[in-house]
Design a protein around this motif. Structure first.
Motif, PDB file in Angstrom:
ATOM      1  N   THR A   4      -5.216   0.103  14.654  1.00  7.37           N
ATOM      2  CA  THR A   4      -6.147   1.214  14.793  1.00  7.37           C
ATOM      3  C   THR A   4      -7.563   0.770  15.114  1.00  7.37           C
ATOM      4  O   THR A   4      -8.369   1.585  15.526  1.00  7.37           O
ATOM      5  CB  THR A   4      -6.198   2.039  13.487  1.00  7.37           C
ATOM      6  N   ASP A  10      -5.540   0.022   9.003  1.00  6.36           N
ATOM      7  CA  ASP A  10      -4.496  -0.983   9.244  1.00  6.36           C
ATOM      8  C   ASP A  10      -3.894  -1.468   7.930  1.00  6.36           C
ATOM      9  O   ASP A  10      -2.681  -1.654   7.824  1.00  6.36           O
ATOM     10  CB  ASP A  10      -5.053  -2.163  10.039  1.00  6.36           C
ATOM     11  N   LEU A  13      -1.622   1.219   6.486  1.00  4.35           N
ATOM     12  CA  LEU A  13      -0.390   1.271   7.276  1.00  4.35           C
ATOM     13  C   LEU A  13       0.543   0.130   6.887  1.00  4.35           C
ATOM     14  O   LEU A  13       1.752   0.333   6.717  1.00  4.35           O
ATOM     15  CB  LEU A  13      -0.706   1.196   8.772  1.00  4.35           C
ATOM     16  N   THR A  16       1.923   0.789   3.311  1.00  3.81           N
ATOM     17  CA  THR A  16       2.913   1.870   3.350  1.00  3.81           C
ATOM     18  C   THR A  16       4.212   1.372   3.959  1.00  3.81           C
ATOM     19  O   THR A  16       5.300   1.678   3.451  1.00  3.81           O
ATOM     20  CB  THR A  16       2.355   3.080   4.126  1.00  3.81           C
ATOM     21  N   ASN A  17       4.114   0.601   5.021  1.00  2.00           N
ATOM     22  CA  ASN A  17       5.324   0.024   5.626  1.00  2.00           C
ATOM     23  C   ASN A  17       6.051  -0.900   4.661  1.00  2.00           C
ATOM     24  O   ASN A  17       7.285  -0.922   4.629  1.00  2.00           O
ATOM     25  CB  ASN A  17       4.983  -0.708   6.926  1.00  2.00           C
ATOM     26  N   LEU A  65      -2.412   6.002   2.480  1.00  2.00           N
ATOM     27  CA  LEU A  65      -1.515   6.842   3.266  1.00  2.00           C
ATOM     28  C   LEU A  65      -0.462   7.521   2.379  1.00  2.00           C
ATOM     29  O   LEU A  65      -0.195   8.716   2.514  1.00  2.00           O
ATOM     30  CB  LEU A  65      -0.835   6.028   4.372  1.00  2.00           C
TER      31      LEU A  65
END
Length: 148
Positions: A4, A10, A13, A16-17, A65
């Motif tokens: 991003t 980032d 993300l 969360t992943n 997130l």
């Protein structure tokens, strides 16, 4: 490597992943979208069963997130729900989870709780877990003292 261009985005993300990959691995989905729905549905069911202040404190430890979809659609005035047993908890999950995999939803919630144990502090997890009745604590493994 930036997705991003904003380190904060980032980072959330990536975190969360990692959560979704953990859930995916535990359940053998092979589909991160299903892991997302499992996480979201389980966290909503949990959030709606604990007192408002505890739900807020729990949410504060989630990756940014995840925290966003944890609070999605929440009406704190309705907390905590009067539903207390495992069947009602699973029914709550079933309302928002498209069970295309025909997975046992209690098993799915247990996998999410296991990931929560691995990713959050043991003190916070224990505090929230202990608010649930024995029926629900059966599907939430006890956290290890190391926590995140």
């Amino acid at each position: 490597m930036s997705n991003t261009g904003l380190e904060t985005f980032d980072s959330t993300l990536q975190l969360t992943n990692e959560w979704l990959n953990d859930i995916n691995d535990k359940l053998g989905f092979g589909d991160k979208q299903l892991a997302y729905h499992a996480l979201r549905a389980t966290l909503h069911a949990l959030r709606d069963r604990i007192p408002t202040q505890e739900a807020i404190e729990f949410g504060a430890q989630l990756p940014m997130l995840v925290r966003g979809f944890y609070y999605e659609g929440w009406n704190p005035v309705d907390n905590p729900s009067k539903e207390r047993n495992l069947d009602e908890f699973v029914a709550h999950i079933e309302q928002s989870y498209d069970n295309r995999t025909n997975i046992d939803l209690a098993e799915m919630a247990s996998a999410v709780f296991s990931t929560v144990n691995e990713r959050m502090t043991a003190g916070q997890v224990t505090q929230v877990r202990d608010m649930l009745n024995e029926d629900l604590r059966q599907i939430w493994p006890e956290p290890v003292a190391t926590g995140a």
